[in-house]
Scaffold this motif. Structure first.
Motif, PDB file in Angstrom:
ATOM      1  N   GLN A 124      37.880  39.906  41.451  1.00  0.00           N
ATOM      2  CA  GLN A 124      39.093  39.760  40.685  1.00  0.00           C
ATOM      3  C   GLN A 124      39.303  38.707  40.059  1.00  0.00           C
ATOM      4  O   GLN A 124      40.004  38.612  38.875  1.00  0.00           O
TER       5      GLN A 124
ATOM      6  N   TYR B 261      37.051  36.512  38.804  1.00  0.00           N
ATOM      7  CA  TYR B 261      36.409  36.407  37.851  1.00  0.00           C
ATOM      8  C   TYR B 261      36.788  37.325  36.660  1.00  0.00           C
ATOM      9  O   TYR B 261      36.977  36.674  35.382  1.00  0.00           O
ATOM     10  N   GLN B 262      37.475  38.488  36.762  1.00  0.00           N
ATOM     11  CA  GLN B 262      38.070  39.108  35.972  1.00  0.00           C
ATOM     12  C   GLN B 262      39.298  38.308  35.170  1.00  0.00           C
ATOM     13  O   GLN B 262      39.426  38.462  33.935  1.00  0.00           O
ATOM     14  N   GLN B 263      39.952  37.939  36.072  1.00  0.00           N
ATOM     15  CA  GLN B 263      41.340  37.287  35.370  1.00  0.00           C
ATOM     16  C   GLN B 263      40.832  36.237  34.828  1.00  0.00           C
ATOM     17  O   GLN B 263      41.629  35.625  33.670  1.00  0.00           O
ATOM     18  N   GLN B 264      39.883  35.311  35.024  1.00  0.00           N
ATOM     19  CA  GLN B 264      39.252  34.201  34.498  1.00  0.00           C
ATOM     20  C   GLN B 264      38.807  34.705  33.036  1.00  0.00           C
ATOM     21  O   GLN B 264      39.177  34.011  31.935  1.00  0.00           O
ATOM     22  N   GLN B 265      38.146  35.729  32.864  1.00  0.00           N
ATOM     23  CA  GLN B 265      37.775  36.258  31.549  1.00  0.00           C
ATOM     24  C   GLN B 265      38.904  36.534  30.757  1.00  0.00           C
ATOM     25  O   GLN B 265      38.650  36.409  29.654  1.00  0.00           O
ATOM     26  N   TYR B 266      39.908  37.096  31.316  1.00  0.00           N
ATOM     27  CA  TYR B 266      41.202  37.666  30.506  1.00  0.00           C
ATOM     28  C   TYR B 266      41.847  36.483  30.137  1.00  0.00           C
ATOM     29  O   TYR B 266      42.711  36.405  29.000  1.00  0.00           O
ATOM     30  N   GLN B 267      41.904  35.270  30.843  1.00  0.00           N
ATOM     31  CA  GLN B 267      42.751  34.088  30.596  1.00  0.00           C
ATOM     32  C   GLN B 267      42.080  33.128  29.552  1.00  0.00           C
ATOM     33  O   GLN B 267      42.482  32.217  29.331  1.00  0.00           O
ATOM     34  N   GLN B 268      40.982  33.341  29.227  1.00  0.00           N
ATOM     35  CA  GLN B 268      40.253  32.483  28.482  1.00  0.00           C
ATOM     36  C   GLN B 268      40.833  32.511  26.988  1.00  0.00           C
ATOM     37  O   GLN B 268      41.266  33.452  26.568  1.00  0.00           O
TER      38      GLN B 268
ATOM     39  N   PRO C 294      41.653  32.877  23.266  1.00  0.00           N
ATOM     40  CA  PRO C 294      41.015  33.663  22.350  1.00  0.00           C
ATOM     41  C   PRO C 294      40.397  32.924  21.167  1.00  0.00           C
ATOM     42  O   PRO C 294      40.437  31.565  20.938  1.00  0.00           O
TER      43      PRO C 294
END
Length: 104
Positions: free
Chosen positions: A39, A41-48, A50
């Protein structure tokens, strides 16, 4: 089996139960940690942030209408012709001025 045998048996059962309970707890903790890591890791990917997107360059300015430019050119050529006809300009001067108008 006497009292000591019963106590030994109870100790073995209790020890086994504790070992099994600890093993189950460790396995559950490992699973929960793996889920938490996934979870995070997924949040980190979404928070990068744009990637920047660049806007298209603005369209070039519209060219001046050809009709008005050609009207001015024709008008200037007519004026040069009139000056030549009046004798103000020689044929050579007329040709030089006409070449400037047509080139520019």
């Amino acid at each position: 089996m006497g009292l000591i045998g019963g106590m030994a048996r109870t100790a073995v059962v209790a020890g086994t139960a504790t070992a099994v309970s600890n093993r189950v707890s460790r396995r559950q903790a490992g699973r929960w940690q793996a889920q938490a890591d996934a979870q995070a890791y997924q949040q980190q990917q979404y928070q990068q942030p744009p990637q920047p997107q660049y806007a298209a360059p603005p369209p070039p300015a519209p060219a001046a209408p050809a009709a008005s430019g050609s009207d001015d050119l024709i008008e200037n050529l007519q004026k040069l012709g009139a000056l030549r006809d009046q004798g103000v300009l020689t044929d050579a001067e007329f040709e030089a001025q006409k070449a400037k108008l047509l080139a520019g």
